[in-house]
Design a protein around this motif. Structure first.
Motif, PDB file in Angstrom:
ATOM      1  N   ASP A   7      67.000 -64.513 120.545  1.00 53.44           N
ATOM      2  CA  ASP A   7      66.415 -64.925 122.048  1.00 53.44           C
ATOM      3  C   ASP A   7      67.496 -64.214 123.044  1.00 53.44           C
ATOM      4  N   VAL A   8      66.701 -63.934 124.177  1.00 49.70           N
ATOM      5  CA  VAL A   8      67.609 -63.326 125.274  1.00 49.70           C
ATOM      6  C   VAL A   8      67.437 -64.103 126.677  1.00 49.70           C
ATOM      7  N   THR A   9      68.381 -64.295 127.250  1.00 49.59           N
ATOM      8  CA  THR A   9      68.098 -64.975 128.597  1.00 49.59           C
ATOM      9  C   THR A   9      69.113 -64.132 129.630  1.00 49.59           C
ATOM     10  N   ALA A  10      68.526 -63.986 130.757  1.00 43.44           N
ATOM     11  CA  ALA A  10      69.263 -63.092 131.724  1.00 43.44           C
ATOM     12  C   ALA A  10      69.041 -63.723 133.034  1.00 43.44           C
ATOM     13  N   VAL A  11      69.751 -63.396 134.192  1.00 46.32           N
ATOM     14  CA  VAL A  11      69.608 -63.653 135.452  1.00 46.32           C
ATOM     15  C   VAL A  11      69.159 -62.229 136.082  1.00 46.32           C
ATOM     16  N   ILE A  12      68.156 -62.073 136.935  1.00 45.04           N
ATOM     17  CA  ILE A  12      67.852 -60.623 137.306  1.00 45.04           C
ATOM     18  C   ILE A  12      68.335 -60.805 138.944  1.00 45.04           C
ATOM     19  N   ASP A  13      68.628 -59.531 139.026  1.00 41.68           N
ATOM     20  CA  ASP A  13      69.126 -59.416 140.611  1.00 41.68           C
ATOM     21  C   ASP A  13      67.785 -59.397 141.477  1.00 41.68           C
TER      22      ASP A  13
ATOM     23  N   ASN B 235      74.681 -62.439 133.392  1.00 46.85           N
ATOM     24  CA  ASN B 235      74.747 -63.478 132.469  1.00 46.85           C
ATOM     25  C   ASN B 235      73.740 -63.236 131.329  1.00 46.85           C
ATOM     26  N   VAL B 236      73.672 -62.062 130.694  1.00 48.43           N
ATOM     27  CA  VAL B 236      72.872 -61.786 129.651  1.00 48.43           C
ATOM     28  C   VAL B 236      73.372 -62.420 128.430  1.00 48.43           C
ATOM     29  N   THR B 237      72.641 -63.340 127.884  1.00 45.04           N
ATOM     30  CA  THR B 237      73.115 -63.845 126.629  1.00 45.04           C
ATOM     31  C   THR B 237      72.117 -63.713 125.464  1.00 45.04           C
ATOM     32  N   ILE B 238      72.514 -63.439 124.358  1.00 45.82           N
ATOM     33  CA  ILE B 238      71.729 -63.052 123.165  1.00 45.82           C
ATOM     34  C   ILE B 238      72.325 -64.126 121.997  1.00 45.82           C
ATOM     35  N   GLY B 239      71.128 -64.841 121.609  1.00 47.80           N
ATOM     36  CA  GLY B 239      71.606 -65.901 120.630  1.00 47.80           C
ATOM     37  C   GLY B 239      70.232 -66.114 119.755  1.00 47.80           C
TER      38      GLY B 239
ATOM     39  N   VAL C  96      65.136 -64.858 133.248  1.00 45.16           N
ATOM     40  CA  VAL C  96      64.051 -64.312 132.328  1.00 45.16           C
ATOM     41  C   VAL C  96      64.834 -64.614 131.017  1.00 45.16           C
ATOM     42  N   SER C  97      63.736 -65.232 130.191  1.00 50.07           N
ATOM     43  CA  SER C  97      64.177 -65.406 128.689  1.00 50.07           C
ATOM     44  C   SER C  97      62.992 -64.930 127.876  1.00 50.07           C
ATOM     45  N   MET C  98      63.536 -64.168 126.813  1.00 52.58           N
ATOM     46  CA  MET C  98      62.538 -63.645 125.807  1.00 52.58           C
ATOM     47  C   MET C  98      63.064 -63.768 124.374  1.00 52.58           C
ATOM     48  N   THR C  99      61.986 -63.810 123.570  1.00 52.86           N
ATOM     49  CA  THR C  99      62.354 -63.789 122.126  1.00 52.86           C
ATOM     50  C   THR C  99      61.967 -62.427 121.529  1.00 52.86           C
ATOM     51  N   GLY C 100      62.961 -61.864 121.193  1.00 52.41           N
ATOM     52  CA  GLY C 100      62.796 -60.380 120.488  1.00 52.41           C
ATOM     53  C   GLY C 100      62.735 -60.519 118.939  1.00 52.41           C
ATOM     54  N   GLN C 101      62.102 -59.330 118.332  1.00 56.25           N
ATOM     55  CA  GLN C 101      62.016 -59.402 116.945  1.00 56.25           C
ATOM     56  C   GLN C 101      62.309 -57.772 116.682  1.00 56.25           C
TER      57      GLN C 101
END
Lengths: 210, 177
Positions: free
Chosen positions: A177-183, A160-164, A133-138
């Motif tokens: 941006d947030v990317t993560a791998v979901i169980d 593997n949650v990555t915020i950048g 999952v990848s999202m763009t937060g504000q």
């Protein structure tokens, strides 16, 4: 007087007729053997003929029984049964890995802070063990980003949650941006929807029976 | 005279042996093997018949309705047109505009050598839609309630100020080969 005249009373030939045994005996044995051999061969031939006939009859009976058995099998019905078996097994295998995305949206809603909103959302099922999952937060402050990051990292269902890519725009909003791998269990139909559906079904059954 | 008859009997005996008994014995051996095969086949057919009866019992235990549902769950062919129509009807029920359908059939894995022995085929279907977030979620729930197995493999959308988002959805569905 004739000198050849025999005056002896001792007979030259035996009185009792001599039984022939010496020279004729081999001929009789030969005849006996040949006769026995001949009749034995006739018996063996008859036996072979009869046994062969019996075998041919038994094979004919066996073939007829097998044909009846084959007809009784009804190949079309067997084909239907095999097809249904294959369909059930394949459907079971597919349902075991079937994913449902609705729990994902509920999950994302539950872990999103009230001060944060997500503008973009991308969900990719790359492999059963790699659902990304990848999202763009504000948000309005870096503190909210940090808090959101903590919230995301606390989730056991996310790896593997990555915020950048944090960017402060002209209006004062901070994008990240947030990317993560979901169980996979979060999205698994068999662990999320199916038990609930089964519970609903049993509840309905109980209601109907009451 | 007696010797001639004896010799004749022996000749006839040997002639009978070589001309009839020996070939017949060979035939009998072959026929015995054939008979044994039939006996074995009949024994096997009896066992198979027992198994068939057992499977038939199980087959009959599955109702026609369940068999029909299983056929919808995993159809016999790709039937992508029917699938697109079904999805469009679901979208219509939610008042969601839908379009841009693209379908592709997954080919055998290029990394694997040999025939593809998978029992099922995979169709990848992509489409685009536009709706509010809540309506889209309802539409997704409808898709998941579909009898046909639909695995959503990709969703992408961006928020807009108007409240209606544009979504790109990709899903996989299967058919029994």
């Amino acid at each position: 007087m004739d000198p050849r005249f025999q005056t002896s009373f001792i007979p030259k030939k035996p009185i009792v007729a001599q039984v022939k045994s010496g020279s004729s005996s081999p001929i009789n044995l030969f005849t006996l053997i040949s006769t026995v051999l001949f009749f034995a061969m006739i018996a063996v031939s008859a036996g072979a003929f009869l046994y062969k006939g019996l075998l041919v009859k038994q094979i004919g009976g066996g073939k007829a029984s097998l044909d009846r058995a084959r007809d009784a099998f009804d190949p079309e019905l067997i084909s239907q049964i095999v097809r249904l078996d294959s369909r059930i097994n394949t459907a079971k295998a597919l349902m075991a890995s079937h994913v449902t995305v609705n729990p994902l949206f509920d999950f994302v809603s539950s872990i999103t802070l009230q001060t944060v909103r997500f503008k973009n959302f991308n969900f990719s099922y790359l492999a059963p063990d790699k659902i990304q999952v990848s999202m763009t937060g504000q948000t309005r402050s870096y503190a909210s980003v940090a808090l959101q990051s903590d919230t995301l990292n606390e989730q056991k269902s996310l790896k593997n949650v990555t915020i950048g890519d944090m960017v402060l725009d002209a209006s004062g909003s901070i994008s990240f941006d947030v990317t993560a791998v979901i169980d996979p269990t979060v999205l698994s139909y068999s662990t999320s929807i199916a038990p609930a559906a089964a519970d609903d079904g049993s509840a309905q059954t109980n209601t109907q029976t009451q | 005279m007696s010797n001639i008859v004896s010799i004749l009997l022996i000749v006839v005996s040997f002639g009978t042996f070589f001309m009839y008994v020996d070939p017949t014995y060979t035939e009998i051996k072959a026929l015995s093997v054939e008979k044994d095969n039939y006996t074995r086949a009949l024994d096997n057919s009896k066992k198979l018949q027992e198994q068939r009866d057992m499977f038939l019992q199980k087959f009959n235990a599955v109702s026609a309705e369940d068999r029909d549902n299983l056929l919808k769950l995993l159809p016999d062919n790709i039937d992508n047109v029917r699938l697109i129509i079904d999805i469009a009807e679901m979208a219509k029920a939610q008042n969601v505009p839908i379009g841009g359908f693209r379908a592709s059939v997954a080919t055998a894995n290029a990394n694997v050598i040999g025939a593809n022995k998978s029992a099922y085929g995979t169709l990848t279907l992509s489409f685009s839609t536009s709706a509010t977030y809540g309506t889209f979620l309802s539409f997704m729930k409808d898709l998941e309630r579909s009898l046909r197995i639909l695995d959503i493999t990709s969703i992408g959308f961006s928020a807009s100020d108007s409240g209606a988002y544009d979504y790109d959805v990709t899903l996989k569905t299967y058919w029994l080969k």
